[in-house]
Design an enzyme around this catalytic site. Sequence first.
Site, PDB file in Angstrom:
ATOM      1  N   GLY A 141     -11.396  -4.858  12.091  1.00 18.62           N
ATOM      2  CA  GLY A 141     -11.349  -4.277  13.249  1.00 18.62           C
ATOM      3  C   GLY A 141      -9.883  -4.130  14.018  1.00 18.62           C
TER       4      GLY A 141
ATOM      5  N   LYS B  88      -3.979  -5.038   1.785  1.00 21.45           N
ATOM      6  CA  LYS B  88      -4.456  -6.147   0.701  1.00 21.45           C
ATOM      7  C   LYS B  88      -4.288  -5.414  -0.549  1.00 21.45           C
ATOM      8  CE  LYS B  88      -7.891  -4.397   2.933  1.00 21.45           C
ATOM      9  NZ  LYS B  88      -8.383  -4.025   4.457  1.00 21.45           N
TER      10      LYS B  88
ATOM     11  N   GLY C 204      -8.195 -10.902   8.169  1.00 21.07           N
ATOM     12  CA  GLY C 204      -7.759 -10.040   9.648  1.00 21.07           C
ATOM     13  C   GLY C 204      -7.111 -11.229  10.626  1.00 21.07           C
TER      14      GLY C 204
ATOM     15  N   VAL D   5      -5.567 -10.821   4.549  1.00 19.47           N
ATOM     16  CA  VAL D   5      -6.543 -11.725   4.130  1.00 19.47           C
ATOM     17  C   VAL D   5      -7.325 -12.065   5.341  1.00 19.47           C
ATOM     18  CG1 VAL D   5      -7.275 -13.652   2.853  1.00 19.47           C
ATOM     19  CG2 VAL D   5      -5.402 -12.189   1.929  1.00 19.47           C
TER      20      VAL D   5
ATOM     21  N   ASP E 144     -12.709  -4.917  -1.958  1.00 22.67           N
ATOM     22  CA  ASP E 144     -11.871  -5.418  -1.046  1.00 22.67           C
ATOM     23  C   ASP E 144     -11.803  -7.007  -1.057  1.00 22.67           C
ATOM     24  OD1 ASP E 144     -10.552  -4.653   1.975  1.00 22.67           O
ATOM     25  OD2 ASP E 144     -12.062  -6.298   2.291  1.00 22.67           O
TER      26      ASP E 144
ATOM     27  N   LYS F 137      -8.493  -9.618  -1.792  1.00 22.73           N
ATOM     28  CA  LYS F 137      -8.231 -10.715  -0.688  1.00 22.73           C
ATOM     29  C   LYS F 137      -8.148 -12.013  -1.642  1.00 22.73           C
ATOM     30  CE  LYS F 137      -9.906  -8.193   3.257  1.00 22.73           C
ATOM     31  NZ  LYS F 137     -11.274  -7.644   3.989  1.00 22.73           N
TER      32      LYS F 137
ATOM     33  N   GLY G  20     -14.583   1.151  12.921  1.00 25.07           N
ATOM     34  CA  GLY G  20     -13.444   0.987  12.365  1.00 25.07           C
ATOM     35  C   GLY G  20     -13.275  -0.244  11.503  1.00 25.07           C
TER      36      GLY G  20
HETATM   37  N1  HSE Z   1     -13.056  -3.004   5.231  1.00 23.17           N
HETATM   38  C1  HSE Z   1     -12.146  -4.506   5.446  1.00 23.17           C
HETATM   39  C2  HSE Z   1     -13.311  -5.366   5.807  1.00 23.17           C
HETATM   40  C3  HSE Z   1     -11.088  -4.203   6.565  1.00 23.17           C
HETATM   41  O1  HSE Z   1     -14.533  -4.896   6.180  1.00 23.17           O
HETATM   42  O2  HSE Z   1     -13.408  -6.649   5.985  1.00 23.17           O
HETATM   43  C4  HSE Z   1     -10.390  -5.460   6.827  1.00 23.17           C
HETATM   44  O3  HSE Z   1      -9.844  -5.822   5.530  1.00 23.17           O
END
Ligand code: HSE
Length: 597
Positions: A552, A356, A385, A383, A450, A454, A436
Amino acid sequence: MKPDGDSLEPLRKAARLCVLKFGGSVLTNLSAYAEAAAETYRHIRSGEKTIVIVSALHGETDGLYDEAEKVGAGCSPEARARLVRLGEFRSAALMGLALERIGVRAAVVDPHEIGLYAEGDPLDADLCGLDVNRLAEKVEQADAVIVPGFTASHAEAGAAVLGRGGTDLTAVVFAAKSGAQRVRLIKDVDGVYTDDPAKNPNAGRYDRLDYAAALKASNGLIQDKAIRAAEAEGVILEVAAMGAAEATRVLPGPAVIGAARGRRRQRVALLGCGSVGSGVLDHVRQRRDLFALNPVLVRHPEMRAGDRRASFTSQGAEALAGGPDLLVEMMGGADDPAALMADALEAGVHVVTANKAAVAKHFDKLHDAARRGGARFEYSAAVGGGAPMIETVRRLQPVGVSAVEGVMNGTANFILSRLGEGEAFEDALAEAQRLGFAEADPSADVDGHDAADKLSILIREAFGVALPPERIAKRSLSEITPDMCAAAAEEGKVYKQIARAWRVPGGAVDAEVAIEPVALSHPFAGARNEQNRALVTDSHGRVHAVYGKGAGRWPTAAAVFADMMDIQRASACDGGSVSASPVHTSAEPARPRLQRA
Ligand code: HSE
């Protein structure tokens, strides 16, 4: 089957509805459930709700019939039916797990929960009742409702099965009763053929044929009872391979044999093999019939010695050797990967990424390169996941979008959920890192960068407006204390990070990444841990909800792989065929093609 007089209206209103049936010929081993989940996800992200009917794992029902014979030869049909139905129950549960893992809202239902009844011989019964209102409730609450095929409750016997191949019949009946727009039977062949293509290389694949012709041609590929039921109920059947665009359609009218088609294997360069890249690698390995993998680019190939799934290299030239058709960028960072993706796109190589930061920062450059190179550039996973946010706003383009808001950062949501349970901030962040979800630089999650990346991408997709992430106001998680969470809880509220954008008079767009308490009844309050949710308001004021896991390995890999499969399908439609033989979709050795599901 007898109509039960229940109204179909709740289901018709729910969404576009698709019945998918996965036969034992494609559920060949446990890994196949991930592929079946990916296939289901493809329909969901295109805006369909799904009713997923599953057969037992390949060979399992045969084993159960054998067991019934060994332990209870000569025993009553009802006693044997209770045993042979078990494969479908197990399969439905496995499918539920595979879908939950990628973040799909899935509900597994047993026949008694939806009033699914059969009558007649308990080993070869016919479906006679389905409580459509109870089914509608399940469809309302989930994007995939999973039902064991082949089996039903039975008023006298307690339980029944529908005869060999009976999962096809379950699928037809669900389509008829739910008013689904389509029923797709997923097999290990790409349609119905004029002859067994394993024996006759000149066998043609039907694009369409009528029910009587299907009864003759299917040779057990589709259960006869199911074909007759489809004709009686006016259900159009699709017979297709996993992941395929094309299908044979069974419907009234003249038969049409299609041109021979096949799918060209695409050469894939996978750059990066962290948590998500590793999930993508698993998918690619399952579809070696569609994708040929170059050595995977990683920083330390020497640390991958035990990983037999691919060869690994630290040399970009090796990873990009042989003129790949498709580049999958999983490296992280923004400027370097964007430059690399732009070069690839400009050279006509399709690109899929979940990055992103790179997409948000270099949106125009990347899209311009794709246009110039005639390549596809896809970034659904960037965006939401596995929550199909980009797909949803794109689908609403003809109507227009007036606002979009959502929980878009899994780590922030995870931390806020844990703070609400009294956990310390550092412990919650460490746990998100261990799982993760978190970015390499935790401030990207904690300080809203982040989510802003997005949101900036979604603003482009929804409104066609450039609003760079740095111009979006953000609140930091560090401002939220456990005491604030406790105080919110006393008022029946919970803190959420919410990224939102809306049109203002004059056509401009305003946006923010807020952190605010919402009532427990609010749709965002139910987003737990790494779950993401969005509400998209169209220009008629209708609100469209989007659900999924935003972070994830498995949800993100599912979205990346769905983009890859879209590109694969599009290149097949472009006439990229090099094979006149039917596509065998499994990584398993080829089996006879016209076999029972
Ligand atoms: N670090 C991001 C989150 C990963 O926690 O949403 C997925 O974009």
